[in-house]
Design a protein around this motif. Structure first.
Motif, mmCIF file in Angstrom:
data_model
loop_
_atom_site.group_PDB
_atom_site.id
_atom_site.type_symbol
_atom_site.label_atom_id
_atom_site.label_comp_id
_atom_site.label_asym_id
_atom_site.label_seq_id
_atom_site.Cartn_x
_atom_site.Cartn_y
_atom_site.Cartn_z
ATOM 1 N N PHE A 1 1.060 -1.245 0.214
ATOM 2 C CA PHE A 1 0.311 0.202 -0.532
ATOM 3 C C PHE A 1 0.995 1.540 -0.082
ATOM 4 C CE2 PHE A 1 0.588 -1.042 4.428
ATOM 5 C CZ PHE A 1 0.916 0.199 4.925
ATOM 6 N N GLU A 2 0.184 1.973 -1.174
ATOM 7 C CA GLU A 2 0.977 3.472 -0.920
ATOM 8 C C GLU A 2 0.553 4.561 -0.504
ATOM 9 O OE1 GLU A 2 0.877 5.377 -4.120
ATOM 10 O OE2 GLU A 2 1.558 3.446 -5.424
ATOM 11 N N LEU A 3 1.390 5.132 1.151
ATOM 12 C CA LEU A 3 1.508 6.288 1.919
ATOM 13 C C LEU A 3 1.189 7.459 0.775
ATOM 14 C CD1 LEU A 3 3.629 5.419 4.813
ATOM 15 C CD2 LEU A 3 1.200 4.952 4.491
ATOM 16 N N SER A 4 2.336 7.104 -0.146
ATOM 17 C CA SER A 4 2.218 8.285 -0.765
ATOM 18 C C SER A 4 3.391 7.686 -2.575
ATOM 19 C CB SER A 4 3.418 9.740 -0.473
ATOM 20 O OG SER A 4 5.059 9.723 -0.710
ATOM 21 N N PRO A 5 2.834 7.957 -3.545
ATOM 22 C CA PRO A 5 4.108 7.437 -4.619
ATOM 23 C C PRO A 5 5.684 7.288 -4.246
ATOM 24 C CG PRO A 5 2.131 9.723 -5.331
ATOM 25 C CD PRO A 5 2.018 9.567 -3.698
ATOM 26 N N GLU A 6 6.058 8.573 -3.471
ATOM 27 C CA GLU A 6 6.946 8.020 -2.985
ATOM 28 C C GLU A 6 7.422 7.472 -1.404
ATOM 29 O OE1 GLU A 6 6.032 11.668 -3.015
ATOM 30 O OE2 GLU A 6 6.631 10.964 -5.420
ATOM 31 N N ALA A 7 6.320 6.430 -1.138
ATOM 32 C CA ALA A 7 6.239 5.659 0.406
ATOM 33 C C ALA A 7 5.243 4.666 -0.075
ATOM 34 C CB ALA A 7 6.216 6.730 1.418
ATOM 35 N N VAL A 8 6.190 3.680 -0.424
ATOM 36 C CA VAL A 8 5.319 2.206 -0.895
ATOM 37 C C VAL A 8 5.956 1.188 0.431
ATOM 38 C CG1 VAL A 8 4.606 0.345 -1.782
ATOM 39 C CG2 VAL A 8 5.118 2.536 -2.591
ATOM 40 N N ILE A 9 4.896 0.807 1.563
ATOM 41 C CA ILE A 9 5.156 -0.079 2.272
ATOM 42 C C ILE A 9 4.557 -1.547 1.789
ATOM 43 C CG2 ILE A 9 4.386 -1.239 4.530
ATOM 44 C CD1 ILE A 9 4.162 1.654 5.768
ATOM 45 N N ARG A 10 5.629 -2.340 1.966
ATOM 46 C CA ARG A 10 5.103 -4.108 1.924
ATOM 47 C C ARG A 10 5.817 -5.151 2.467
ATOM 48 N NH1 ARG A 10 7.845 -1.653 -3.070
ATOM 49 N NH2 ARG A 10 6.411 -1.478 -4.735
ATOM 50 N N MET A 11 4.889 -5.735 3.205
ATOM 51 C CA MET A 11 5.388 -6.772 3.813
ATOM 52 C C MET A 11 4.682 -8.036 4.008
ATOM 53 S SD MET A 11 3.016 -5.285 6.502
ATOM 54 C CE MET A 11 2.678 -3.793 7.537
ATOM 55 N N GLU A 12 5.584 -9.155 4.015
ATOM 56 C CA GLU A 12 4.834 -10.199 4.529
ATOM 57 C C GLU A 12 3.959 -11.131 4.971
ATOM 58 O OE1 GLU A 12 6.596 -14.838 3.765
ATOM 59 O OE2 GLU A 12 8.143 -12.620 3.054
ATOM 60 N N ILE A 13 2.968 -11.582 5.207
ATOM 61 C CA ILE A 13 1.977 -11.617 6.278
ATOM 62 C C ILE A 13 1.485 -13.480 5.745
ATOM 63 C CG2 ILE A 13 1.310 -9.327 6.317
ATOM 64 C CD1 ILE A 13 -1.011 -9.789 4.060
ATOM 65 N N VAL A 14 0.711 -12.901 6.918
ATOM 66 C CA VAL A 14 0.164 -14.827 7.259
ATOM 67 C C VAL A 14 -1.319 -14.730 7.351
ATOM 68 C CG1 VAL A 14 0.517 -17.391 7.646
ATOM 69 C CG2 VAL A 14 2.336 -15.875 7.003
ATOM 70 N N ALA A 15 -2.202 -15.503 7.069
ATOM 71 C CA ALA A 15 -3.425 -15.159 7.645
ATOM 72 C C ALA A 15 -2.469 -16.000 9.389
ATOM 73 C CB ALA A 15 -4.729 -16.251 7.074
ATOM 74 N N THR A 16 -3.722 -15.213 10.313
ATOM 75 C CA THR A 16 -3.781 -16.201 11.401
ATOM 76 C C THR A 16 -5.863 -15.992 11.156
ATOM 77 O OG1 THR A 16 -4.469 -13.758 12.533
ATOM 78 C CG2 THR A 16 -1.893 -14.764 12.167
ATOM 79 N N HIS A 17 -6.584 -15.740 11.282
ATOM 80 C CA HIS A 17 -8.203 -15.684 11.367
ATOM 81 C C HIS A 17 -9.282 -15.335 10.336
ATOM 82 C CE1 HIS A 17 -7.173 -11.446 13.386
ATOM 83 N NE2 HIS A 17 -8.497 -11.699 13.394
ATOM 84 N N THR A 18 -10.374 -15.356 9.884
ATOM 85 C CA THR A 18 -11.086 -14.584 9.206
ATOM 86 C C THR A 18 -12.108 -15.011 9.967
ATOM 87 O OG1 THR A 18 -11.747 -16.861 8.368
ATOM 88 C CG2 THR A 18 -9.872 -15.564 7.290
ATOM 89 N N GLU A 19 -13.457 -13.783 9.593
ATOM 90 C CA GLU A 19 -14.600 -14.092 10.160
ATOM 91 C C GLU A 19 -15.326 -13.002 8.738
ATOM 92 O OE1 GLU A 19 -17.141 -11.528 13.319
ATOM 93 O OE2 GLU A 19 -15.526 -12.187 13.847
ATOM 94 N N GLY A 20 -15.541 -13.882 8.157
ATOM 95 C CA GLY A 20 -16.427 -13.281 6.871
ATOM 96 C C GLY A 20 -15.632 -13.177 5.663
ATOM 97 N N ASN A 21 -15.525 -11.632 5.499
ATOM 98 C CA ASN A 21 -14.422 -10.627 4.098
ATOM 99 C C ASN A 21 -13.717 -10.344 5.307
ATOM 100 O OD1 ASN A 21 -16.850 -11.510 2.084
ATOM 101 N ND2 ASN A 21 -16.039 -9.463 1.382
ATOM 102 N N LEU A 22 -13.786 -10.290 6.180
ATOM 103 C CA LEU A 22 -12.696 -9.842 7.182
ATOM 104 C C LEU A 22 -11.643 -10.411 7.326
ATOM 105 C CD1 LEU A 22 -14.275 -7.972 9.313
ATOM 106 C CD2 LEU A 22 -12.764 -7.165 8.074
ATOM 107 N N ALA A 23 -9.914 -10.741 7.363
ATOM 108 C CA ALA A 23 -9.443 -11.338 7.434
ATOM 109 C C ALA A 23 -7.910 -11.039 8.478
ATOM 110 C CB ALA A 23 -8.325 -11.861 5.824
#
Length: 124
Positions: free
Chosen positions: A62-84
């Motif tokens: 996701f972008e904070l601005s065009p010059e500032a992009v955050i990238r992270m490797e994530i692993v799912a821990t729980h879900t509830e409907g469309n929320l994860a």
């Protein structure tokens, strides 16, 4: 949220609503919305529920601005409907610096941020 869960939580979540992209490792990217973030993970609203919880890695971008992009490797821990909920498995130095600043600005307390960073270093 139960009192017990609240007591276990070491990382404050910030409510940061933003559009993002999530992709399974080697898979196609899909749009999602960030519901909240912490130094340890995130809650995402997906366009479709996850089929299952597994050790599958995803990349959140996701972008904070065009010059500032955050990238992270994530692993799912729980879900509830469309929320994860996801825990952060890996984040590069540039992204953690941006995330740290974002959390610091939203917490408004640099001492609290330092405690959270210290707690982050205690996880394996």
């Amino acid at each position: 949220m139960s009192e017990k869960t609240e007591e276990k939580r070491r990382f404050h979540r910030i409510f940061y609503h933003a559009d993002a992209q999530v992709a399974a490792t080697g898979g196609q990217s899909q749009s999602c919305k960030i519901v909240d973030l912490s130094l340890r993970g995130c809650l995402l609203e997906l366009s479709a529920p996850l089929a299952e919880i597994s050790d599958q890695s995803y990349e959140l971008t996701f972008e904070l601005s065009p010059e500032a992009v955050i990238r992270m490797e994530i692993v799912a821990t729980h879900t509830e409907g469309n929320l994860a909920g996801f825990r952060c498995a890996h984040i590069d130095i540039d992204s953690i610096s941006l995330l740290r600043r974002l959390v610091e600005l939203n917490l408004g307390d640099s001492e609290l941020l330092e405690r959270e960073l210290s707690a982050l270093g205690n996880f394996s």
